[in-house]
Design a protein around this motif. Sequence first.
Motif, PDB file in Angstrom:
ATOM      1  N   PHE A  81      55.942  25.473  27.520  1.00 16.03           N
ATOM      2  CA  PHE A  81      56.497  24.960  28.779  1.00 16.03           C
ATOM      3  C   PHE A  81      57.993  25.284  28.812  1.00 16.03           C
ATOM      4  CE2 PHE A  81      52.669  22.580  28.166  1.00 16.03           C
ATOM      5  CZ  PHE A  81      52.162  22.382  29.450  1.00 16.03           C
ATOM      6  N   LEU A  82      58.452  25.822  29.956  1.00 20.05           N
ATOM      7  CA  LEU A  82      59.838  26.253  30.080  1.00 20.05           C
ATOM      8  C   LEU A  82      60.799  25.093  30.346  1.00 20.05           C
ATOM      9  CD1 LEU A  82      59.373  29.433  32.301  1.00 20.05           C
ATOM     10  CD2 LEU A  82      60.165  29.403  29.916  1.00 20.05           C
ATOM     11  N   TYR A  83      62.025  25.281  29.863  1.00 22.06           N
ATOM     12  CA  TYR A  83      63.141  24.389  30.206  1.00 22.06           C
ATOM     13  C   TYR A  83      64.415  25.208  30.093  1.00 22.06           C
ATOM     14  CZ  TYR A  83      66.602  20.642  29.958  1.00 22.06           C
ATOM     15  OH  TYR A  83      67.704  19.824  30.186  1.00 22.06           O
ATOM     16  N   LEU A  84      65.096  25.422  31.227  1.00 24.74           N
ATOM     17  CA  LEU A  84      66.308  26.242  31.294  1.00 24.74           C
ATOM     18  C   LEU A  84      66.108  27.609  30.619  1.00 24.74           C
ATOM     19  CD1 LEU A  84      69.117  23.565  30.861  1.00 24.74           C
ATOM     20  CD2 LEU A  84      68.624  24.927  32.900  1.00 24.74           C
ATOM     21  N   LEU A 180      64.322  27.711  35.228  1.00 20.85           N
ATOM     22  CA  LEU A 180      64.988  29.012  35.236  1.00 20.85           C
ATOM     23  C   LEU A 180      66.024  29.109  34.123  1.00 20.85           C
ATOM     24  CD1 LEU A 180      65.681  29.164  39.080  1.00 20.85           C
ATOM     25  CD2 LEU A 180      64.040  30.605  37.857  1.00 20.85           C
ATOM     26  N   PRO A 181      66.378  30.339  33.714  1.00 19.40           N
ATOM     27  CA  PRO A 181      67.513  30.496  32.797  1.00 19.40           C
ATOM     28  C   PRO A 181      68.772  29.870  33.395  1.00 19.40           C
ATOM     29  CG  PRO A 181      66.291  32.549  32.976  1.00 19.40           C
ATOM     30  CD  PRO A 181      65.729  31.624  34.025  1.00 19.40           C
ATOM     31  N   ARG A 182      69.657  29.396  32.552  1.00 21.31           N
ATOM     32  CA  ARG A 182      70.846  28.674  33.012  1.00 21.31           C
ATOM     33  C   ARG A 182      71.637  29.446  34.069  1.00 21.31           C
ATOM     34  NH1 ARG A 182      72.592  24.336  29.711  1.00 21.31           N
ATOM     35  NH2 ARG A 182      71.208  24.023  27.915  1.00 21.31           N
ATOM     36  N   ALA A 185      69.711  29.417  37.421  1.00 18.05           N
ATOM     37  CA  ALA A 185      69.747  28.092  38.045  1.00 18.05           C
ATOM     38  C   ALA A 185      71.138  27.811  38.615  1.00 18.05           C
ATOM     39  CB  ALA A 185      69.364  27.025  37.023  1.00 18.05           C
ATOM     40  N   GLU A 186      72.169  28.290  37.914  1.00 17.65           N
ATOM     41  CA  GLU A 186      73.537  28.133  38.410  1.00 17.65           C
ATOM     42  C   GLU A 186      73.716  28.912  39.710  1.00 17.65           C
ATOM     43  OE1 GLU A 186      78.116  28.700  36.775  1.00 17.65           O
ATOM     44  OE2 GLU A 186      76.521  30.016  36.029  1.00 17.65           O
ATOM     45  N   TYR A 187      73.145  30.119  39.775  1.00 21.99           N
ATOM     46  CA  TYR A 187      73.204  30.910  41.008  1.00 21.99           C
ATOM     47  C   TYR A 187      72.572  30.156  42.170  1.00 21.99           C
ATOM     48  CZ  TYR A 187      71.417  34.030  44.586  1.00 21.99           C
ATOM     49  OH  TYR A 187      71.076  34.576  45.809  1.00 21.99           O
ATOM     50  N   VAL A 188      71.411  29.535  41.945  1.00 22.72           N
ATOM     51  CA  VAL A 188      70.744  28.775  43.006  1.00 22.72           C
ATOM     52  C   VAL A 188      71.664  27.658  43.501  1.00 22.72           C
ATOM     53  CG1 VAL A 188      68.782  27.289  43.565  1.00 22.72           C
ATOM     54  CG2 VAL A 188      68.432  29.323  42.149  1.00 22.72           C
TER      55      VAL A 188
END
Length: 233
Positions: A81-84, A180-182, A185-188
Amino acid sequence: MNELHVDDLTLRVRESRRRKTLEITVDRGGELVIAAPLGTDPARMRTFVTEKRGWIYKKLAEKAERHRQLPKKEYVDGEGFLYLGRSHRLKIVSSSEQTVPLKLDGGRFRIREDVLENAREHFIQWYTDRASDWLTRQVSGHARRLGLNPAGVKVQDLGFRWGSCGRGQWLYFHWKTILLPRSIAEYVAVHELIHLHEPHHTPEFWRRLERAMPDYDQRKRWLALHGIEVEGV
């Protein structure tokens, strides 16, 4: 005129008195739409579509990729399961081993055996809580730097969208953003912040975003190409 046909492409025509320029979009269902000023010559629209053909095919391919079927998660030992942006394996534990239903500990997700029937709901709640905290910090930090004042952050299921700028200066994000990768996610987060200045994706919007995040295009392209790989729960 309801439809425009250009070789193998069919576009739904949407005319408006308020519109000054031509624009092509791909809606959620994969349908092509061309927005045009009222009374635009069909020949002008066909020329515009021909010039944009490469872009159109690319967008249609991306849309098809986003809609492909993904394997469903299984709540068994070893499932990832993904996290960042990082995958963490799942471990099922007894109720005597931990008090909370689900937690990330020592690089592994740990879920109590007695809550497995509602595992998906527990994962969504865990992701939502972490996304709210992480995105609030991101938004606050970038807002100060950019001189913006959003009302706050709300995290929920937004369907196909990663984020949205709503009424009253509120910023909304899909709970999956925290998978998402950090940097993505920052871009979003920054993308939605810029919408406080520019509600639509105008040239000025992209100029402001580039000033705020010079490598935004690289992150944007990663999200378009790999967002589908960010599986839910």
